[in-house]
Structures are given as structure tokens and as C-alpha cells.
Scaffold this active site. Sequence first.
Site, PDB file in Angstrom:
ATOM      1  N   ASP A   1      40.840  53.092  -0.185  1.00  0.00           N
ATOM      2  CA  ASP A   1      42.304  52.619  -0.083  1.00  0.00           C
ATOM      3  C   ASP A   1      42.508  53.113  -1.524  1.00  0.00           C
ATOM      4  O   ASP A   1      41.682  53.106  -2.365  1.00  0.00           O
ATOM      5  CB  ASP A   1      43.070  51.393   0.448  1.00  0.00           C
ATOM      6  CG  ASP A   1      42.600  50.751   1.644  1.00  0.00           C
ATOM      7  OD1 ASP A   1      42.510  51.747   2.581  1.00  0.00           O
ATOM      8  OD2 ASP A   1      43.085  50.247   2.602  1.00  0.00           O
TER       9      ASP A   1
ATOM     10  N   HIS B   1      51.865  51.471  -4.666  1.00  0.00           N
ATOM     11  CA  HIS B   1      50.279  50.304  -4.056  1.00  0.00           C
ATOM     12  C   HIS B   1      51.604  48.994  -3.947  1.00  0.00           C
ATOM     13  O   HIS B   1      51.410  47.981  -4.507  1.00  0.00           O
ATOM     14  CB  HIS B   1      49.520  49.859  -4.707  1.00  0.00           C
ATOM     15  CG  HIS B   1      48.881  49.414  -4.090  1.00  0.00           C
ATOM     16  ND1 HIS B   1      48.313  47.580  -3.698  1.00  0.00           N
ATOM     17  CD2 HIS B   1      48.144  49.920  -2.620  1.00  0.00           C
ATOM     18  CE1 HIS B   1      48.339  47.142  -3.082  1.00  0.00           C
ATOM     19  NE2 HIS B   1      47.177  48.629  -2.306  1.00  0.00           N
TER      20      HIS B   1
ATOM     21  N   HIS C   1      49.362  55.062   2.399  1.00  0.00           N
ATOM     22  CA  HIS C   1      49.038  53.809   1.729  1.00  0.00           C
ATOM     23  C   HIS C   1      50.025  53.755   1.140  1.00  0.00           C
ATOM     24  O   HIS C   1      50.359  52.838   0.260  1.00  0.00           O
ATOM     25  CB  HIS C   1      47.955  53.834   1.330  1.00  0.00           C
ATOM     26  CG  HIS C   1      47.458  52.344   1.038  1.00  0.00           C
ATOM     27  ND1 HIS C   1      46.918  51.498   2.292  1.00  0.00           N
ATOM     28  CD2 HIS C   1      47.035  51.821  -0.638  1.00  0.00           C
ATOM     29  CE1 HIS C   1      46.573  50.330   1.605  1.00  0.00           C
ATOM     30  NE2 HIS C   1      46.874  50.732   0.142  1.00  0.00           N
TER      31      HIS C   1
ATOM     32  N   HIS D   1      37.250  50.457  -1.547  1.00  0.00           N
ATOM     33  CA  HIS D   1      38.303  51.189  -2.495  1.00  0.00           C
ATOM     34  C   HIS D   1      37.841  52.176  -3.861  1.00  0.00           C
ATOM     35  O   HIS D   1      36.646  51.931  -3.968  1.00  0.00           O
ATOM     36  CB  HIS D   1      39.283  49.880  -2.772  1.00  0.00           C
ATOM     37  CG  HIS D   1      40.069  49.540  -2.332  1.00  0.00           C
ATOM     38  ND1 HIS D   1      38.408  47.765  -1.732  1.00  0.00           N
ATOM     39  CD2 HIS D   1      41.121  48.708  -1.550  1.00  0.00           C
ATOM     40  CE1 HIS D   1      40.190  47.486  -0.875  1.00  0.00           C
ATOM     41  NE2 HIS D   1      41.074  48.101  -1.223  1.00  0.00           N
TER      42      HIS D   1
END
Length: 432
Positions: A45, A100, A96, A189
Site C-alpha cells: 500500500d 490517503h 488505494h 507498505h
Amino acid sequence: MNRAFLFIIGIFCVYTIIPTLVVRLFGIGVYKKGTAGRGIALTFDDGPDPQYTPLLLDLLKQHKIRATFFVLGSKAEKYPKLIARMHEEGHLVGLHNYVHWANALMTPQKVRLQLNHSVNVIESIIGEKPVYYRPPWGIINVFDFLLMKRFRVILWSIIVGDWRSYGGKRRIKRKLLSKLGDGAIIVLHDSGQTLGANHDAPTFMLEALHEFIVKTLSKGYSFLRVDERMSLDERFDYVKLSMKKRIFVYLWFKWDKLFHVLFGVKPVDPENPLLFYRVRPYHGKTILLSDGEKIVSGDRVIELHFNNEMLFRMAIGSHSIVHLAVQIIRSVKEVLPHTVKISNDVHYSNIKAIYGITMIHRGANQLGFTLTNLPRGWFSYVTSLYLKVLLYTIHPKGKTRLKVKSDALTPKVLAISIQELKKRHLNGLMKT
């Protein structure tokens, strides 16, 4: 506390807290773990990142592994060559959000605008529309259920806090191995720029990942993209559980974990937690073992317990109870050498044998265990009832299985002396 505040809290619960709990606890409308076979999926991610993503791609290429990247549209726009490289090297590119932000803090329209923008950016780079989506932090709002007609929402079964630097690679590797199981969806990540993350955290993630991959491949696991992992599951139509059984399974596994805490049950091998154990005095009738040893009441034994969640994952990927038994035998054979290490502990020097009770005992004698019937009585009745409920839980056709050859579903006592254990499985410990 005034009514207006309570009203706002209530709206927030309906908008995001309850929907998020529903998908996180029961997996409704989302995919969070594979159900057939041993293949696991690595997912990443928050990227792409110009410093760390190229290093990650190099590492995956070195090990010939294909993974899944849930990228931010804003970063894809900024680093299109990294997105192109992901696609060209066989990785799956998913979404995603554009930036964010948690869906809980956005209106439904804002979420859709973010996703539409991100889809257009990625399609312009790789020529394909991404359809796999992971909402940031796994948080959704109630209107996101409508998105599930357009996107496949992917969560995870293993998360290890790799966005933090503390503990370095050792902490990340230890957590990955301790949580590893068949069908795992692992989230890591490849960027340290997200709110709450340490900028250098991906350095430790990459170091841990390299060692984790080597160890995991040696255990016979394979790595799949998320779409490959899902495709494998869909071949086994019978594993699609009803909501009633899904809730039952969830509650059963929670009870399992509570039992382990209450009775001090620990994993035999933290890196492969198929078997758990506790040391206790044996209470029951004398058991004559195949090597001439006897277990009598009062002898200290290592009492073994299966990890029922791992059994469940094996069972729903099995064609039959025989196939399940073969998988269990193979897996137990990998873990048993670690019981030798436990028996060598100075605190357990007077242990006589290893002992357990199960209904899935086909082939146990190949591993050196002596099988005996559980003496009739209330304990036998309660144990049989418990194990039948367990079989219903772990087997995808549990209810049907309980009706077929129900007379064969008899719990057996399995036991092996420490001497026989060392004779048969000490070499396996040396190899590990």
C-alpha cells in the site's frame, strides 16, 4: 451529553463504524483471506515511492514473485514509470484512493471522484482499468457497499505495523512468520510518507521481506497475486460459507484464542503455529505405548492442541476428509521436531510423553503415535460432542460429514513417549 451530540455519534456509527465492523469481522462483501491451497498474497500500500518501490520491485524480481500494489492515484500520476514497470513485470495494480484519506471522512461523492480520477490515471499508463480496491486503513462508509458492484474490495489477514521503524527488521520478520498461514493476504507498505509512518520504515520492511520470502518458500508456500489467489478459491465452490456458519466460525475461533489465554496454551513453533501445547499431569487410565513405555495417572505430559483456524483453512481447501488427513500429517511432521526442543527444556525434564485427543487421526501411527480409544464415560461423551462441533466448524461440509459414517467419528487418544519422539524426530529438529 446533549441530544445533538448523541445524534451526531449515532449518524457516524451508521455511516462508518458499523459498516467497517461488518466487513472487518465477517468479511461481508470483501476479500481478506484465501480458502483453498497454500498460496499467499503479498500486497503493498501507499506507493509508488521513487526511493523504495524500485528496490521492492528488484527484490520481487530476484525471487520471481508476483505481488499486488494498491497505489495512490496522485503518486501514480507523479511516477508513471513505476506503475508501468509494475505492470510490465507481471504485478497487479490496484487502487488505494487518489490521496490517503479515510472514506469515513469523505462524502460518498468525494470517494467516487477520487476513485474515478485514480482509475483514469492508471488506465492511461497500463491500458487497463483497475478493479481491485483497498480503502485506506480498511475503513469504509455505508455507501461503499454500492462500490462492490464495480470493484473487488480487498482487505488483509496479516498486518504487522511495518510503517513504524521501531524493532527494525527483526520485529517485522517475527510477526510475519508467527502469523503466517495458508491463504494469507499480507499487507506491507513501500512508502513512509503516510500520516503516522516513519520515513525510513520501508528500509526495514525490505530487509525483513527478503528473509521472510526465503523462509516461506522453504516451507512450501507459493506467492500469488490477489486475482490469482481469488481465482484459486473460486474453483472450490463448496467453500462459500453461509452467513450463519461464517458467524459461528468467527465466534469459535475467538473462543479458541480465549482458551489459549486462560489455560496458558503456547505454540510449539511460533513460526508455524499449527500445534499448541501445555505441560500438565496426565489423568486417566494407563496407556501402553508401542515402544513398551507406559503413561500412568500423575505422569507429566505435553498435551497437544491443534490450531483450529489453520485446520479450517486446510479443510476448506481439501476434497475429502482423507485429503485433509494427508495435509495434517505432512504439516504435523514439520512441527513435531520442535516438541523435542520443549522436552529438552530443564523445566520439563520429567516429561514422560506427548499426548492429545482428536477425531482426525488417520496416519498418526506413521509418526510414531500409539492410538487408543478414549475410555467410555462422561468425559468421552463431552469430548466427542466438542470434537463433532469442531468438525462441523472446520469442515466446509461439516453438517453433511457428521451424518456420513457418523460411527467412525470417534475420538482417539494419541500418545508417543519422549524417547520414541526423539528417536523419530530429532533429525527434523537438526534440519530446522
